[in-house]
Write an enzyme that holds these catalytic residues in place. Structure first.
Site, PDB file in Angstrom:
ATOM      1  N   GLY A  58       0.818  -1.206   0.000  1.00  0.00           N
ATOM      2  CA  GLY A  58       0.000   0.000   0.000  1.00  0.00           C
ATOM      3  C   GLY A  58       0.851   1.254   0.000  1.00  0.00           C
ATOM      4  N   ASN A  59       2.047   1.154   0.597  1.00  0.00           N
ATOM      5  CA  ASN A  59       2.948   2.310   0.619  1.00  0.00           C
ATOM      6  C   ASN A  59       3.505   2.633  -0.758  1.00  0.00           C
ATOM      7  OD1 ASN A  59       2.844   2.945   3.407  1.00  0.00           O
ATOM      8  ND2 ASN A  59       4.175   1.219   3.859  1.00  0.00           N
ATOM      9  N   LYS A 162      -0.551  -5.229  12.658  1.00  0.00           N
ATOM     10  CA  LYS A 162      -0.654  -4.702  11.300  1.00  0.00           C
ATOM     11  C   LYS A 162      -0.742  -3.181  11.310  1.00  0.00           C
ATOM     12  CE  LYS A 162      -1.322  -4.621   6.849  1.00  0.00           C
ATOM     13  NZ  LYS A 162      -0.208  -4.911   5.939  1.00  0.00           N
ATOM     14  N   LYS A 250      -1.299  -8.566   3.660  1.00  0.00           N
ATOM     15  CA  LYS A 250      -1.422  -8.816   2.214  1.00  0.00           C
ATOM     16  C   LYS A 250      -0.368  -9.785   1.703  1.00  0.00           C
ATOM     17  CE  LYS A 250       1.922  -6.318  -0.192  1.00  0.00           C
ATOM     18  NZ  LYS A 250       2.802  -6.049   0.920  1.00  0.00           N
ATOM     19  N   LYS A 311       6.936 -10.284   5.531  1.00  0.00           N
ATOM     20  CA  LYS A 311       7.323 -10.530   4.132  1.00  0.00           C
ATOM     21  C   LYS A 311       8.191 -11.785   4.029  1.00  0.00           C
ATOM     22  CE  LYS A 311       7.026  -5.731   2.609  1.00  0.00           C
ATOM     23  NZ  LYS A 311       5.980  -5.435   3.583  1.00  0.00           N
TER      24      LYS A 311
END
Length: 377
Positions: A58-59, A162, A250, A311
Site C-alpha cells: 500500500g505504501n 498490522k 497482504k 514478508k
C-alpha cells in the site's frame, strides 16, 4: 531466469523437419530457420508462460512524505503500470496489493465503520486506481472483491501487529492512543496505529481467479487486495459468514493465493529493496538468494515484525507449501520489478541454494531510521 532462451530448440525443431523435405523445400526451410531463430519464438514446452503473483505494498501508492490523495495514488499507479503491463505480456500475472495507509485513513474519516467494511472500501478504491492505470498502459485489469476466511479467535487478536493509517510523531501518537484507545507501535522513525492481523485460511473467490487465468489470457486479475476482506464462519452454521474487525496481511494472503493457483513464482514489491543483513548499518549486505532453512535458522526479518518480518514469512510459506519444481519467491523494490523477474535485483528464496545463501556483491543498503523518542506506553 523467467525469460527462456529458445533459439537452440528452434534450430533443432527445424533441422528435424528439413530431413523430410525435398531439396528445394529444405532450402526454403533453412532460410526460414535463419529468420525465426532471431525472434525468440515459443516452443510448445519451454515457451509456456510462467504464472506469477505480484504483491504491491500500500505504501507503493503513497510514498513516505507524500499526502495520501487520490491524485498521488493515480500518479504512483501510472508510474508502475507500464512495467506491470510488460510482465503481463510475457507471463500469467495476478496482482495483489496492500491497503495499510488507505484503510487507516478511511478509519479516521468513518470511526463507526468496522474494518471489514473499510477493507472492502479500500479494495474498491485501490482496485479502481490500479485498473485505470493498467488500462491506460494497454492492459485490461479486473479487480475482484475478495473475501478471506479467518479464525475470529486467533491469537493475533491478543497482539495487534498490522500497521494502518498515516504516520505520527511521538507526542501525537501518544495522545491518539490515550484518547481513542488505539494500539500504536514504532514504524521506523515514526509511529502508526496497529490492528489485529489473523492469518488467512480460505480465499472464497479463488475459483473466479482461476477461471480468469484459464479462459481469459492477457487479462490481469487484481485480487485479495489489502489481504482480502476478513470474514469468519458462524460455528453453528458454517455456511453463514460474518465480518471480522481486522486487517489481513497482504503478503501472507498473497502467498496463499500463489499456492492456491499453483504459481511458479511470488514477488513482493517494497520501497526498500531485498533482504539485508545488518540493515541500515555500514556493513549491510543484501542476499541474492537463500533457502527457507537459512532464513528460518537465522530468524531473518524477525526483528521487524511490522515490516520485513511478515514478508520473509510469506516468502518462506509459499516456497515450502509448493510442490512445483523450481518454484521461487522474491522481494525487491518496486522500481526494479523488471530486473527482479530476470534475477538482476532483489532477493530470491528457493528450496535449494549452495551453502544456504548467496550474497549480492557491490551493493550498499539504505540507512534505517529508528524512533529516538518512543512514547511512554
Amino acid at each position: 531466469m523467467i525469460q527462456i532462451h529458445r533459439q537452440a530448440i528452434l534450430r533443432t525443431g527445424h533441422l528435424t523437419r528439413i530431413a523430410f523435405l525435398s531439396t528445394t523445400e529444405a532450402s526454403r526451410a533453412t532460410t526460414t530457420t535463419t529468420t525465426t531463430t532471431n525472434k525468440a519464438v515459443s516452443s510448445p514446452d519451454q515457451g509456456k508462460k510462467k504464472r506469477i503473483v505480484v504483491a504491491v505494498g500500500g505504501n507503493a501508492l503513497q510514498r513516505r512524505g507524500d499526502r495520501l490523495t487520490i491524485e498521488n495514488m493515480l500518479k504512483a499507479a501510472a508510474e508502475m503500470a507500464p512495467i506491470l503491463a510488460e510482465l503481463v505480456k510475457e507471463n500469467e500475472l495476478v496482482l495483489t496489493h496492500g491497503n495499510g495507509p488507505q484503510v487507516g485513513e478511511l478509519a479516521l474519516e468513518r470511526a463507526a465503520a468496522t474494518f471489514d467494511v473499510l477493507g472492502a472500501e479500500s479494495m474498491g478504491q485501490i482496485g479502481y486506481v490500479l485498473a485505470q492505470a493498467m488500462q491506460s498502459a494497454g492492459c485490461t485489469a479486473v479487480p475482484i472483491l475478495t473475501q478471506v476466511v479467518v479464525d475470529q479467535y486467533s491469537e493475533a487478536f491478543k497482539d495487534p501487529s498490522k500497521f494502518v493509517g498515516p504516520i505520527y510523531g511521538s507526542l501525537e501518537a501518544q495522545a491518539l492512543a490515550q484518547s481513542l484507545g488505539w494500539t500504536v507501535k514504532p514504524d521506523g522513525e515514526y509511529y502508526r496505529r496497529v490492528v489485529p492481523s489473523p492469518p488467512p485460511l480460505e480465499i472464497l473467490q479463488i475459483d473466479a481467479i482461476r477461471t480468469l487465468l484459464k479462459y481469459s489470457p492477457g487479462i490481469l486479475p487484481i485480487a485479495c487486495g489489502g489481504g482480502g476482506i476478513p470474514v469468519s464462519r458462524v460455528p453453528s452454521n458454517p455456511k453463514t459468514l460474518i465480518g471480522v474487525e481486522a486487517v489481513i496481511d497482504k503478503d501472507a494472503c498473497g502467498a496463499k493465493l500463489a499456492n492456491e493457483i499453483d504459481a511458479d513464482g511470488f514477488i513482493i514489491l517494497t520501497d526498500g529493496g531485498g533482504i539485508w543483513e545488518n540493515f541500515g548499518k555500514p556493513e549491510a549486505r543484501e542476499m541474492e538468494e537463500a533457502t527457507t532453512e537459512y532464513l528460518k535458522g537465522t530468524k531473518t526479518g524477525q526483528k521487524f515484525p511490522g515490516s520485513m518480518g511478515p514478508k520473509v514469512n510469506a516468502l518462506i510459506d509459499f516456497v515450502e507449501r509448493s510442490n512445483k519444481p523450481g518454484v521461487w519467491a522474491a522481494v525487491g523494490d518496486l522500481k526494479d520489478v523488471a530486473k527482479i523477474v530476470t534475477g538482476e535485483e532483489g532477493t530470491f528464496v528457493r528450496k535449494n541454494v549452495k551453502n544456504g545463501v548467496k550474497w549480492r556483491l557491490g551493493k550498499k543498503g539504505p540507512v534505517r531510521k529508528e524512533s529516538k523518542d518512543p512514547p511512554p506506553f
